[in-house]
Design an enzyme around this catalytic site. Structure first.
Site, PDB file in Angstrom:
ATOM      1  N   HIS A 222      50.842 -51.028  59.816  1.00 49.80           N
ATOM      2  CA  HIS A 222      49.532 -51.313  60.418  1.00 49.80           C
ATOM      3  C   HIS A 222      48.648 -50.074  60.502  1.00 49.80           C
ATOM      4  O   HIS A 222      47.980 -49.839  61.509  1.00 49.80           O
ATOM      5  CB  HIS A 222      49.709 -51.932  61.803  1.00 49.80           C
ATOM      6  CG  HIS A 222      50.097 -53.376  61.747  1.00 49.80           C
ATOM      7  ND1 HIS A 222      49.332 -54.343  61.124  1.00 49.80           N
ATOM      8  CD2 HIS A 222      51.191 -54.021  62.226  1.00 49.80           C
ATOM      9  CE1 HIS A 222      49.920 -55.514  61.220  1.00 49.80           C
ATOM     10  NE2 HIS A 222      51.067 -55.354  61.867  1.00 49.80           N
ATOM     11  N   ASP A 278      55.595 -51.207  63.698  1.00 43.06           N
ATOM     12  CA  ASP A 278      56.070 -52.573  63.480  1.00 43.06           C
ATOM     13  C   ASP A 278      55.612 -53.064  62.104  1.00 43.06           C
ATOM     14  O   ASP A 278      54.701 -52.508  61.503  1.00 43.06           O
ATOM     15  CB  ASP A 278      55.536 -53.512  64.558  1.00 43.06           C
ATOM     16  CG  ASP A 278      54.016 -53.561  64.596  1.00 43.06           C
ATOM     17  OD1 ASP A 278      53.393 -52.505  64.406  1.00 43.06           O
ATOM     18  OD2 ASP A 278      53.452 -54.655  64.826  1.00 43.06           O
ATOM     19  N   GLU A 279      56.273 -54.099  61.618  1.00 45.64           N
ATOM     20  CA  GLU A 279      55.892 -54.795  60.388  1.00 45.64           C
ATOM     21  C   GLU A 279      55.638 -53.844  59.221  1.00 45.64           C
ATOM     22  O   GLU A 279      54.587 -53.864  58.591  1.00 45.64           O
ATOM     23  CB  GLU A 279      54.675 -55.681  60.665  1.00 45.64           C
ATOM     24  CG  GLU A 279      54.982 -56.771  61.691  1.00 45.64           C
ATOM     25  CD  GLU A 279      53.824 -57.689  61.996  1.00 45.64           C
ATOM     26  OE1 GLU A 279      54.079 -58.864  62.340  1.00 45.64           O
ATOM     27  OE2 GLU A 279      52.676 -57.227  61.921  1.00 45.64           O
ATOM     28  N   VAL A 280      56.632 -53.024  58.959  1.00 44.95           N
ATOM     29  CA  VAL A 280      56.559 -52.106  57.810  1.00 44.95           C
ATOM     30  C   VAL A 280      57.022 -52.889  56.579  1.00 44.95           C
ATOM     31  O   VAL A 280      58.165 -52.768  56.126  1.00 44.95           O
ATOM     32  CB  VAL A 280      57.431 -50.847  58.056  1.00 44.95           C
ATOM     33  CG1 VAL A 280      57.244 -49.842  56.918  1.00 44.95           C
ATOM     34  CG2 VAL A 280      57.069 -50.209  59.389  1.00 44.95           C
TER      35      VAL A 280
END
Length: 617
Positions: A222, A278-280
């Protein structure tokens, strides 16, 4: 609890049930009493009708002993009804959330037998509320997602004391492009970002309301607000995707450290720094990372752990501040890899889940792994912004269910896991490129209800009335949009936009109902309008509310602009109106103009409608 417009129908059913049971009770009683003849239906007709009526009249003048027994029996029936209703109410609360609560009015039995237990709890609520439950979560942090839509500092001045009164203890500030970066990083800030003085004012306002501030800096996934720019495009893990930074690029860590330095400089005295991550989604995919993995005999998990540990170590060693990180990438990493990396020595973990099924998705083995590795564990729920990326109004029941599940998790593991606290996230965009979703002011009631539940483990009538009083609501708090019949009126910071959001939801629902009317779908389709082939009678029947809805919609659009301007800058106001109001308004205007034109048509062509004759007409 139920919405007011549902009362008459339900009360009728309840009254009918009570009447039936009471009469049935009297009939059973009379089988052993002196009026046995009236138990026969035939006795109410023919020659004995008068005798039956006389017997019925005698019921009113029977002996004191009979009256006492009758009263006892009626009381017993009512007690059983209350007991049964309370049990069903408990089951409903276990399986479903309430639809809403009426304020400033003590509910009677006939306003919903399911409220019996609530009434008892309300009677003793003053004593109960003063007691702080044991093993409470120490920190109740409210997440403020500021990316692309910064509330005015003046709004925070009004909001922060209210958050403290709800039981909040701090703020997780996700500035993203709203932070006033300077020097080489000035391109990271939006043109409408806060100034340095604004950040100082926000920190001071939070301090006055006894709210700690935890800043959040994205350092892996992100990072769109950074990687979208030409100046930093070379740091992308995937050239065409500006979400994930390349961890092996020599320029990556210096950039992240510089971002952290500037954020920390404007947040002196903070105890925690959230480093995101997060959300790599794209990890170890570039050529450089592939070569790095091959050379070091690393897996992608090792690469992830190496990067986040480096960032966390920098924060801890240079600022004596505890880094926190989102947990989702850790869920799939083996325990041994996490222990070998020693990441738990420098990091605390924040476990997030915003939908239902927390027990299923976050199994006991995950909690065991986290408690083995990390000395501090946080959890993260959502009070808004976790439904759809384009949602503009929060359904409180959905958010309440999420918090109920989290409190079950807390109760289950609190003796074995060092929970630091809970963060109630409130997403304003799903990511940097996403549209606005569920702006903060309209979700203040959701935040209040859920903070109340976290503190008191209650969402009953008494607790919700207390929330309504704190929000200065005059009539009703709706918890489930399915049953929203009219806009709730309150008086808290941003309440005007809360009311507008509800009005808009009701109007859009009414418009959708109109457009799905068979008169419209069958005779006033786009095809019919395009070919001037519309039945006037069906158009009038199907679109009879069009003029009124168009007027109301225009009024709400003006109200929305005024309400939003009290909280946000002109750019946010314009974006929200463009996304959530104008498209439907434009559609209504075009439809109204088309129907007005078609009403003048007196003659219609022969089919086919695409013929030359039709086009000439």
């Amino acid at each position: 609890m139920i919405a007011p417009k549902m009362f008459p129908r339900r009360n009728a059913r309840i009254l009918t049930g009570i009447g039936f049971l009471t009469i049935a009770g009297l009939m059973v009683y009379k089988t052993v009493g002196p009026f046995e003849s009236t138990k026969n239906p035939e006795a109410l007709h023919g020659p004995r009708a008068k005798s039956a009526r006389d017997d019925a009249a005698d019921l009113l003048t029977q002996s004191p002993q009979h009256l006492r027994k009758q009263k006892e029996y009626e009381n017993q029936i009512l007690a059983n009804i209350q007991k049964m209703s309370a049990h069903k109410a408990m089951q409903r609360r276990m399986n479903h959330d309430p639809m809403g609560v009426i304020l400033h009015k003590r509910p009677s039995l006939l306003q919903g037998l399911g409220r019996v237990r609530d009434m008892k709890e309300q009677a003793g609520s003053v004593v109960q509320r003063s007691v702080v439950p044991e093993n409470q979560l120490k920190h109740k942090i409210v997440h403020l997602d500021l990316k692309g839509a910064p509330p005015k500092v003046e709004y925070f001045k009004k909001l922060f004391p209210l958050l403290h009164s709800f039981g909040a203890t701090g703020l997780l500030m996700e500035y993203e492009d709203m932070f006033p970066y300077w020097g080489k990083l000035e391109f990271l800030s939006a043109h409408n970002a806060y100034a340095k003085g604004d950040i100082a004012d926000i920190i001071e306002l939070a301090k006055k309301s006894s709210l700690i501030i935890i800043p959040l800096v994205q350092t892996f996934g992100h990072m769109e607000h950074v990687l979208k720019l030409k100046e930093f495009a070379e740091l992308r893990e995937v050239p065409n995707y500006p979400q994930v930074v390349c961890p092996t690029n020599n320029k990556t860590l210096p950039l992240i450290k510089m971002m952290i330095d500037q954020v920390m400089q404007l947040h002196p005295g903070t105890d925690w720094l959230h480093i995101g991550s997060d959300e790599v989604y794209n990890l170890g995919e570039c050529t450089r990372c592939q070569q790095y993995l091959l050379h070091h005999q690393f897996g992608k998990s090792d690469l992830f752990l190496h990067h986040v540990r480096s960032v966390a170590k920098y924060v801890k060693e240079n600022y004596d501040v505890q880094p926190i990180m989102w947990d989702d990438e850790f869920r799939k990493i083996p325990l041994k890899a996490m222990e070998d990396s020693k990441v738990g020595e420098v990091l605390e973990i924040m476990v997030w889940k915003y939908s239902s099924g927390i027990m299923v998705d976050l199994r006991s083995d995950i909690w065991e792994k986290y408690s083995t590795v990390f000395g501090g564990i946080w959890v993260a729920s959502a009070f808004k912004g976790a439904a759809n990326p384009d949602s503009y109004i929060t359904n409180i029941n959905d958010r309440l269910s999420n918090h109920k599940e989290w409190m079950e998790i807390f109760e289950l593991y609190k003796s074995t896991i060092p929970f630091q606290g809970i963060v109630l996230t409130g997403w304003q965009r799903f990511d940097h490129f996403g549209v606005l979703c569920e702006l903060l002011p309209q979700a203040v009631p959701s935040l209040a209800v859920n903070l109340m539940y976290i503190n008191e483990r209650k969402a009953d009538h008494g607790a919700l009335v207390k929330v309504g009083d704190m929000l200065k609501c005059s009539s009703f708090i709706n918890l489930d949009l399915q049953y929203l019949e009219y806009a709730n009126k309150c008086d808290f910071p941003g309440s005007a936009f809360y009311e507008v959001s509800q009005k808009l939801y009701i109007l859009k629902r009414d418009i959708n109902t109109m457009m799905k009317n068979p008169h419209v779908t069958g005779w006033v389709s786009d095809y019919n309008i395009e070919h001037n082939f519309v039945s006037p009678q069906h158009a009038e029947q199907g679109l009879q509310d069009l003029t009124m809805l168009l007027f109301d919609y225009g009024k709400v659009m003006n109200e929305a602009e005024t309400a939003l301007s009290d909280v946000f800058d002109e750019y946010t106001v314009k974006e929200w109106i463009s996304l959530n109001v104008k498209p439907t308004h434009t559609k209504l205007q075009k439809l109204h103009a088309s129907i007005s034109k078609l009403q003048k048509v007196k003659y219609w062509p022969r089919r086919p409608l695409d013929s030359t004759e039709t086009k000439e007409l």
